[in-house]
Design a protein around this motif. Structure first.
Motif, PDB file in Angstrom:
ATOM      1  N   THR A 149      39.053  53.078  51.511  1.00 37.52           N
ATOM      2  CA  THR A 149      37.804  53.583  52.151  1.00 37.52           C
ATOM      3  C   THR A 149      37.500  54.599  50.866  1.00 37.52           C
ATOM      4  OG1 THR A 149      38.431  54.974  53.146  1.00 37.52           O
ATOM      5  CG2 THR A 149      37.707  52.254  54.301  1.00 37.52           C
ATOM      6  N   HIS A 150      38.324  54.208  49.677  1.00 39.86           N
ATOM      7  CA  HIS A 150      37.531  55.491  49.514  1.00 39.86           C
ATOM      8  C   HIS A 150      37.056  55.153  48.292  1.00 39.86           C
ATOM      9  CE1 HIS A 150      38.620  59.169  46.459  1.00 39.86           C
ATOM     10  NE2 HIS A 150      39.132  59.668  47.922  1.00 39.86           N
ATOM     11  N   ALA A 151      36.293  56.041  47.389  1.00 39.79           N
ATOM     12  CA  ALA A 151      35.278  55.496  46.238  1.00 39.79           C
ATOM     13  C   ALA A 151      36.307  55.483  44.997  1.00 39.79           C
ATOM     14  CB  ALA A 151      33.885  57.081  46.849  1.00 39.79           C
ATOM     15  N   ALA A 152      37.467  55.802  45.213  1.00 43.39           N
ATOM     16  CA  ALA A 152      37.701  55.858  43.623  1.00 43.39           C
ATOM     17  C   ALA A 152      38.643  54.355  43.636  1.00 43.39           C
ATOM     18  CB  ALA A 152      38.463  56.649  43.232  1.00 43.39           C
ATOM     19  N   CYS A 153      38.995  53.494  44.534  1.00 45.95           N
ATOM     20  CA  CYS A 153      39.545  53.083  44.699  1.00 45.95           C
ATOM     21  C   CYS A 153      38.674  51.492  44.238  1.00 45.95           C
ATOM     22  CB  CYS A 153      39.702  52.383  46.320  1.00 45.95           C
ATOM     23  SG  CYS A 153      41.002  51.528  46.937  1.00 45.95           S
ATOM     24  N   ASP A 154      39.360  51.319  42.605  1.00 48.54           N
ATOM     25  CA  ASP A 154      38.965  50.037  42.618  1.00 48.54           C
ATOM     26  C   ASP A 154      39.408  48.639  42.710  1.00 48.54           C
ATOM     27  OD1 ASP A 154      41.135  49.889  41.418  1.00 48.54           O
ATOM     28  OD2 ASP A 154      40.013  50.503  39.504  1.00 48.54           O
ATOM     29  N   THR A 155      39.238  47.565  42.478  1.00 51.23           N
ATOM     30  CA  THR A 155      38.901  46.794  42.531  1.00 51.23           C
ATOM     31  C   THR A 155      40.970  46.067  42.136  1.00 51.23           C
ATOM     32  OG1 THR A 155      37.199  45.549  41.634  1.00 51.23           O
ATOM     33  CG2 THR A 155      39.382  43.336  42.066  1.00 51.23           C
ATOM     34  N   LEU A 156      41.021  46.808  40.924  1.00 53.60           N
ATOM     35  CA  LEU A 156      42.744  46.096  40.731  1.00 53.60           C
ATOM     36  C   LEU A 156      43.064  47.220  41.879  1.00 53.60           C
ATOM     37  CD1 LEU A 156      42.059  46.622  36.987  1.00 53.60           C
ATOM     38  CD2 LEU A 156      42.681  44.672  38.377  1.00 53.60           C
ATOM     39  N   LEU A 157      43.326  48.151  42.245  1.00 50.09           N
ATOM     40  CA  LEU A 157      43.759  48.964  43.596  1.00 50.09           C
ATOM     41  C   LEU A 157      44.140  48.451  44.805  1.00 50.09           C
ATOM     42  CD1 LEU A 157      45.462  51.675  43.700  1.00 50.09           C
ATOM     43  CD2 LEU A 157      43.584  52.278  43.677  1.00 50.09           C
ATOM     44  N   GLU A 158      42.584  48.378  44.408  1.00 49.60           N
ATOM     45  CA  GLU A 158      42.372  47.390  45.885  1.00 49.60           C
ATOM     46  C   GLU A 158      43.450  46.148  46.584  1.00 49.60           C
ATOM     47  OE1 GLU A 158      39.067  45.335  49.190  1.00 49.60           O
ATOM     48  OE2 GLU A 158      39.092  45.791  47.262  1.00 49.60           O
ATOM     49  N   GLU A 159      43.929  45.306  44.962  1.00 47.06           N
ATOM     50  CA  GLU A 159      44.679  44.259  44.947  1.00 47.06           C
ATOM     51  C   GLU A 159      46.257  44.273  45.125  1.00 47.06           C
ATOM     52  OE1 GLU A 159      45.032  39.986  44.367  1.00 47.06           O
ATOM     53  OE2 GLU A 159      43.462  41.186  45.081  1.00 47.06           O
ATOM     54  N   GLN A 160      46.210  45.483  44.541  1.00 51.93           N
ATOM     55  CA  GLN A 160      48.188  46.032  44.535  1.00 51.93           C
ATOM     56  C   GLN A 160      48.000  46.834  45.715  1.00 51.93           C
ATOM     57  OE1 GLN A 160      49.654  46.110  41.924  1.00 51.93           O
ATOM     58  NE2 GLN A 160      51.420  46.911  43.349  1.00 51.93           N
ATOM     59  N   VAL A 161      46.720  46.818  46.658  1.00 51.91           N
ATOM     60  CA  VAL A 161      47.377  48.152  47.739  1.00 51.91           C
ATOM     61  C   VAL A 161      47.256  46.979  48.740  1.00 51.91           C
ATOM     62  CG1 VAL A 161      46.355  48.988  49.953  1.00 51.91           C
ATOM     63  CG2 VAL A 161      46.163  50.421  47.062  1.00 51.91           C
ATOM     64  N   LEU A 162      47.098  45.938  48.669  1.00 48.28           N
ATOM     65  CA  LEU A 162      46.956  44.905  49.654  1.00 48.28           C
ATOM     66  C   LEU A 162      48.733  43.730  49.476  1.00 48.28           C
ATOM     67  CD1 LEU A 162      43.831  43.602  49.798  1.00 48.28           C
ATOM     68  CD2 LEU A 162      44.181  44.178  51.604  1.00 48.28           C
ATOM     69  N   HIS A 163      48.868  43.993  48.120  1.00 45.64           N
ATOM     70  CA  HIS A 163      49.564  43.482  47.868  1.00 45.64           C
ATOM     71  C   HIS A 163      51.000  43.936  48.465  1.00 45.64           C
ATOM     72  CE1 HIS A 163      48.613  40.935  44.171  1.00 45.64           C
ATOM     73  NE2 HIS A 163      47.817  39.919  45.222  1.00 45.64           N
ATOM     74  N   ASP A 164      51.055  45.523  47.998  1.00 48.30           N
ATOM     75  CA  ASP A 164      52.185  46.384  48.706  1.00 48.30           C
ATOM     76  C   ASP A 164      51.947  46.050  50.255  1.00 48.30           C
ATOM     77  OD1 ASP A 164      53.001  47.284  46.608  1.00 48.30           O
ATOM     78  OD2 ASP A 164      51.484  48.792  46.175  1.00 48.30           O
TER      79      ASP A 164
END
Length: 423
Positions: A149-164
């Motif tokens: 939900t952070h404003a600095a979370c882009d698509t790549l970081l969101e994908e990496q977070v969901l993978h992790d």
């Protein structure tokens, strides 16, 4: 476990049944990403990508909290099974609904600390570093919600977070299975330990019962011993009191005993001197004066007993005569016969009731010894024989414990002491 990257083509939408074996290929659903807000404002739950709802609802909210939120919103129409609750929460979160707002509020309240921590983060790189650090700790659920939900979370970081989080959920599942297996093993071990504990408790109870019984026995013995000790102390006190009274009544008791011992010693010495004088007189008179009947009477008894010195019958008067042995019922008869001749009678049973140590004193005080050979112990017999042989004291050996036996022995002594009739 829900698929993270893309929804499965056979996955049903909310309210549709799950078909695991479709007869024909389902049409591919378009992946329409939700518009990202601009600026520094945090994203809301319904603004996340569609494939992020499953991990957020499944990881960030416990099942009990999801059930409480769904039942509060839908009441009796809420699903009853856990999987239905999970799917209902995901479906309601894809758009702004009252249930989605309730879930948003519950997540913000639960992970307020993680949200405050990420407020100072302004760029995507710093947010990614903070996420990687949070994966090593225990607050993964709060970090997931704060990062997505952070404003600095882009698509790549969101994908990496969901993978992790997807891989972490697999690890959690493996760990949970291992924990369940370990739990079953611990339960089995716990049952064995409970059985062993029950056996030990039963054995302990039995031992305690035996110890209690033994303690009762020891206490009874202690009471008995205390009673005996009190009785002994009472007897000692009585005897001490009696002794004190006797000493007070007879203060000269100890000197009298010493004088009595001296008298016995002097009497024995006097008897020895008298005997020596008699022997000296007989020796001075010559062997011709010895009566023939004396040698004839003493010869048969020489093998069995010491040769008594002839004692004149009139000399028995005022003499001390000691009778050793004999039956108790014959003692009064002996006393009557001896005292009738004017002598002093004394008796010693040879060690049955009288002390053997008193025999020597009695022998020393006697002028004539009568030994009951049939009713006397071997020790007393040899004491009498040795004393008479050593001191030369007259000794009569009587085989039968009766009046006639005593009179016969005294008659032999009288015949031996009488002078021979000239031819």
């Amino acid at each position: 476990m829900c698929r993270i990257a893309r929804p499965h083509p056979f996955w049903p939408t909310a309210g549709q049944p799950l078909n695991l074996w479709p007869t024909q290929a389902a049409p591919a659903l378009p992946d329409i990403p939700a518009p990202r807000p601009s600026g520094s404002r945090r994203r809301r739950l319904w603004e996340l990508d569609s494939h992020a709802f499953c991990p957020v609802i499944g990881v960030c909210l416990p099942l009990d909290a999801v059930r409480a939120l769904v039942q509060r919103e839908q009441g009796a129409e809420a699903p009853t099974d856990d999987y239905g609750l999970h799917c209902e929460a995901i479906a309601a979160s894809k758009r702004r609904t009252p249930l989605a707002e309730r879930i948003q509020q519950a997540l913000d309240t639960r992970y307020a600390e993680a949200l405050r921590t990420t407020r100072a983060i302004k760029d995507t790189e710093a947010l990614a570093s903070w996420w990687r650090a949070a994966l090593q700790g225990d607050g993964v659920a709060g970090a997931l919600w704060a990062t997505l939900t952070h404003a600095a979370c882009d698509t790549l970081l969101e994908e990496q977070v969901l993978h992790d989080i997807h891989l972490l959920q697999h690890q959690w599942g493996a760990a949970e299975r291992a924990d369940r297996r370990r739990l079953r093993e611990l339960q089995t071990a716990h049952e064995r330990l409970q059985h062993s504990q029950g056996t030990l408790l039963a054995r302990q109870a039995e031992q305690l019962q035996q110890q209690a019984l033994r303690l009762e026995q020891l206490q009874a013995s202690l009471v008995q011993l205390r009673g005996e000790l009190i009785g002994r102390d009472t007897r000692i006190a009585q005897l001490s009191h009696a002794l004190a009274q006797a000493q007070q009544a007879s203060p000269d008791l100890a000197p009298r005993r010493e004088l009595q011992a001296q008298v016995l010693a002097l009497r024995e010495r006097l008897v020895g001197l008298d005997r020596a004088l008699r022997h000296a007189r007989l020796a001075a008179a010559g062997p011709a004066t010895l009566p023939a009947s004396a040698s004839a009477c003493t010869a048969p008894a020489a093998a069995a007993a010491p040769v008594p010195v002839p004692l004149p019958w009139p000399a028995l008067s005022q003499r001390a005569v000691l009778c050793v042995g004999g039956r108790s019922r014959a003692v009064p008869v002996y006393r009557h016969v001896i005292e009738r001749e004017g002598a002093h009678f004394a008796h010693h049973d040879g060690g049955t009731e009288h002390s053997p140590a008193q025999l020597e004193a009695c022998l020393a005080a006697a002028d004539l010894v009568i030994c009951q050979t049939g009713c006397i112990s071997h020790d007393a017999y040899w004491r009498v024989k040795s004393h008479c042989k050593r001191t030369g004291k007259p000794c009569l050996f009587v085989e039968q414990s009766s009046r006639s036996g005593l009179q016969r022995a005294l008659g032999l002594a009288h015949a031996a002491a009488s002078p021979a009739t000239p031819s």
